[in-house]
Scaffold this motif. Structure first.
Motif: not given
Length: 245
Positions: A203-215
């Motif tokens: 869960x820590x890695x999921x929360x920190x990973x770039x998401x959506x438009x950032x990715x």
């Protein structure tokens, strides 16, 4: 460096790649049971949707990065019928499980496994018609370098399909997911695998990973064109797709 690159499973001086290899080697025997339990089996539907984005290409040679126990590779073969799928991973024990599954499915001549670091692959430029990664890019020690390396081994016109776990943005799923990720995932992970470290890291890695438009922007910045993304199941999983010029 994005935040996820700094998050590691263990409090040691080893780099992230070494720690990720150790973590998956430790949970390899229980990984499939845990994966399907934690997602209630819906991960199979996510994989199917991702794989089908590659169907128009009719790819003959596919690279499955962070293949783990080979679920994505096996499903991709049944849906796309390529000539060959090469699954790579840093965890040999995960691939050992995958090799048994492939053997049971009678696909050992179509799906092969190879130990590789996704940041330094041994393949020649322009080797693959398509590449795919399911729930593995957030474990990259250097995301930008990993994306550029994938771009290098893709043929011109080849596509990359990424599936990654993400954090829902809207009420009430956002609040429910926080409870699920902080309490339920580590608890079930420890009960089934006996390894709480791996499922606290998740869960820590999921929360920190770039998401959506950032990715999406990172795909474009690292050389992919026509990058787009689509969220599944209220935003718990997101698919990203990019094409090599």
């Amino acid at each position: 460096m994005n935040k996820a690159e700094k998050i590691v499973p263990y409090a040691t001086s080893d780099n992230k790649t070494v720690q990720i290899e150790r973590m998956f080697d430790e949970i390899a025997g229980k990984y499939d049971t845990l994966n399907h339990t934690l997602s209630a089996g819906i991960d199979k539907r996510w994989r199917k949707k991702g794989i089908l984005t590659l169907k128009e290409l009719q790819p003959e040679i596919i690279l499955d990065i962070a293949t783990g126990t080979g679920d994505l590779a096996i499903q991709a073969y049944h849906l796309l019928h390529p000539e060959k799928i090469i699954g790579i991973d840093i965890s040999q024990k995960m691939m050992d499980v995958g090799e048994e599954k492939v053997k049971t499915a009678g696909l050992s001549d179509r799906i092969i496994f190879q130990k590789e670091d996704s940041l330094h692959m041994s393949f020649e430029d322009n080797s693959f018609d398509a590449a795919m990664v399911a729930f593995g890019v957030r474990n990259f020690e250097n995301l930008n370098k990993g994306l550029r390396e994938i771009l290098r081994v893709l043929k011109p016109g080849g596509k990359l399909m990424i599936l990654e776990l993400t954090t829902p943005e809207k009420f009430p799923m956002k609040q429910l997911y926080k409870i699920y990720s902080k309490v339920i995932i580590p608890t079930i992970g420890k009960l089934i695998s006996g390894n709480q470290t791996a499922y606290s890291y998740l869960p820590q890695s999921i929360a920190a990973f770039p998401q959506g438009k950032t990715m999406q922007s990172l795909l474009l910045q690292n050389g992919f064109k026509d990058a787009w993304y689509k969220r599944f199941t209220f935003g718990i999983c997101t698919m990203y797709v990019g094409t090599k010029s």
